[in-house]
Design a protein around this motif. Structure first.
Motif, short mmCIF file in Angstrom:
data_model
loop_
_atom_site.label_atom_id
_atom_site.label_comp_id
_atom_site.label_asym_id
_atom_site.label_seq_id
_atom_site.Cartn_x
_atom_site.Cartn_y
_atom_site.Cartn_z
N SER A 130 0.73 -1.37 -0.07
CA SER A 130 0.02 -0.14 -0.04
C SER A 130 0.98 1.29 0.08
O SER A 130 2.18 1.06 0.21
N TYR A 184 -0.01 14.31 2.47
CA TYR A 184 -0.69 13.17 2.89
C TYR A 184 0.27 11.73 2.35
O TYR A 184 0.49 11.66 1.41
N VAL A 218 2.44 8.16 -4.74
CA VAL A 218 1.32 7.26 -4.72
C VAL A 218 0.17 7.57 -5.74
O VAL A 218 -0.43 6.46 -6.26
C1 LIG Z 1 0.04 10.66 -1.65
C2 LIG Z 1 -0.28 9.27 -0.90
N1 LIG Z 1 0.58 8.76 -0.21
C3 LIG Z 1 0.28 7.46 0.53
C4 LIG Z 1 -1.11 7.26 0.42
C5 LIG Z 1 -1.37 6.10 1.30
O1 LIG Z 1 -1.91 5.11 0.34
P1 LIG Z 1 -2.75 3.63 0.92
O2 LIG Z 1 -4.33 4.23 1.06
O3 LIG Z 1 -2.64 2.53 -0.22
O4 LIG Z 1 -2.14 3.30 2.16
C6 LIG Z 1 -2.14 7.92 -0.22
C7 LIG Z 1 -3.55 7.49 -0.67
O5 LIG Z 1 -4.45 8.02 -1.07
C8 LIG Z 1 -1.64 8.99 -1.04
O6 LIG Z 1 -2.48 9.94 -1.82
#
Ligand SMILES: Cc1ncc(COP(=O)(O)O)c(C=O)c1O
Length: 445
Positions: A116, A150, A259
């Motif tokens: 993730s 985020y 991400v």
């Molecule tokens: C920039 C960014 N980093 C990390 C994440 C976290 O990803 P996950 O929900 O797959 O853990 C997200 C999720 O939207 C994101 O937009």
């Protein structure tokens, strides 16, 4: 109530599932259920199509249920379900890592796989700390994020993250964290197409943090090239280059959280290429499998990999990993997804359609209550005035209306609609997205 039968298309008891990032009671009083997806659409249990204006959750970049991805997952499930990634390997783990590394700029040549974006963020932060510790700079422990950033929901991610509700109930978080200021200034940037001209100087705040903490205590800086979850804020022109220069000057590692921006969203495999900046690490997830199977990872530059992997002794290089790192289903899905991106030229397509998308989306400027519109790559965000009963309520009403009355899915952040359709969106569907948003903006004011 029987829990044995497989789920009906329309469950009659929604109580047990504690939904993430959702107002549970409001949802359960008026659910938005999805049972099928294909290409640009979801379908409700009644068979009503819902235009997917958000690629699921910024992830289905190739569109939904694409035949080659489905076939690859089915074949892999039949052949080998799981293989331990610690001390054992399977061919697709190596193949997919090589494919992802080949898409990344510079010497970002090695890939650590996880499941993730949150795991990717925490992995990158841990690698940064361990890198400095193993290269004789153990005092470099401070991690720097950015306001409104985020990076997922792990303790590392929320500590460097900059969205208050994601942090405030979760204790003291990691120690030794600081934040850069965010780059948004409505007065100076409103209604920009692409990267706003104003704001590169916001990177200079890193100089102030170095002056305050001393470079010898700072391990890494992590930023999103486009801050997604806070409402799609593109990097100002020159901002990321400036951050790179300051990090180089002081030996600080620079991590891009891609991400959302990875795998074509901004017209390139990684936004690092769009901005001509090679960070020391890139985190990715979502689009790597077009959302079909959970997968994330961290690309690291050669000098980082080499700092850990330096001897033939049978001793573990990095004490970190997940049971499901390089899961065979995820690797199979990713290989098929990367093939689709290449065969259909989807990243290049985004570059071609970006101006058309931007013009179409900015037409919403004439709608009531609109405060700002931002577009970059295949992303659009529209900020509008909040209701007197609280931030986010008008957007929630809009999201409900879009789903139930217009048959469309969007993301909300405060009183912002953010859209990021699959990269296969047609020009007429771009128009449809804007028309539906426009009609709902008319209704919620
Ligand atoms: C920039 C960014 N980093 C990390 C994440 C976290 O990803 P996950 O929900 O797959 O853990 C997200 C999720 O939207 C994101 O937009």
């Amino acid at each position: 109530m029987s829990a044995y039968s497989s789920a009906a298309a329309s469950p009659n008891d929604l109580e047990a599932f504690f939904m993430p990032f959702t107002p549970n009671r409001a949802f359960k009083a008026r659910p938005r259920l999805l049972t099928r997806s294909k290409d640009m659409h979801y379908y409700t249990p009644e068979g009503r199509p819902v235009l997917d204006a958000t690629a699921g959750l910024w992830c289905a970049n190739a569109g939904h249920n694409r035949d080659p991805i489905v076939a690859a997952i089915q074949a892999q499930a039949a052949e080998m379900d799981f293989a331990p990634p610690f001390q054992y390997g399977h061919p697709k783990a190596f193949a997919v890592s090589a494919r992802i590394a080949a898409l990344a700029p510079g010497d970002l040549d090695h890939v650590f796989l996880c499941n993730s974006g949150s795991e990717a963020g925490d992995t990158a932060l841990k690698i940064a700390l361990a890198y400095h510790a193993t290269t004789g700079n153990a005092t470099r422990t401070r991690l720097i994020g950015r306001e409104r950033g985020y990076h997922g929901v792990g303790f590392g991610g929320i500590s460097v993250g900059g969205i208050s509700p994601n942090r405030k109930l979760f204790g003291s978080l990691l120690p030794g964290i600081d934040h850069l200021p965010h780059t948004y200034n409505r007065e100076k940037q409103a209604f920009s197409k692409g990267e706003p001209e104003w704001g590169a100087e916001r990177a200079d705040a890193l100089e102030s943090l170095v002056a305050l903490h001393d470079a010898s205590t700072i391990a890494a800086v992590i930023v999103e090239p486009m801050a997604g979850s806070t409402g799609a804020i593109p990097a100002p022109v020159g901002y990321l280059k400036r951050l790179r220069e300051i990090c180089d000057k002081y030996g600080i590692l620079l991590i891009f959280d891609e991400v959302i921006t990875g795998f074509g969203r901004l017209g390139y495999a990684f936004a690092a290429e769009r901005y001509g900046v090679v960070p020391d690490m890139i985190t990715f997830a979502k689009g790597v499998t077009s959302g079909a199977v959970p997968m994330g990872g961290v690309l690291v530059r050669k000098h980082i990999y080499d700092a850990f992997v330096k001897s033939d002794d049978p001793v573990i290089d990095l004490f970190h990993g997940y049971t499901y790192s390089a899961h065979p289903l995820a690797c199979a899905a990713s290989l098929a997804t990367l093939d689709l991106y290449r065969e259909e030229g989807l990243f290049e397509r985004v570059r071609e359609i970006e101006p058309i998308w931007a013009d179409a989306f900015h037409a919403l400027r004439s709608k009531p209550g609109v405060l700002d519109i931002r577009t970059v790559g295949l992303v659009g965000a529209v900020d509008f005035e909040s209701r007197s009963d609280g931030v986010g309520r008008r957007a929630y009403e809009g999201m409900e209306r879009l789903f139930h009355e217009e048959g469309m899915m969007v993301r909300t952040a405060g009183d912002t609609f953010a859209v990021s359709p699959p990269l296969i969106v047609s020009e007429s569907q771009m128009g449809e997205i804007v028309d539906k948003l426009g009609r709902v903006l008319d209704k919620i004011f």
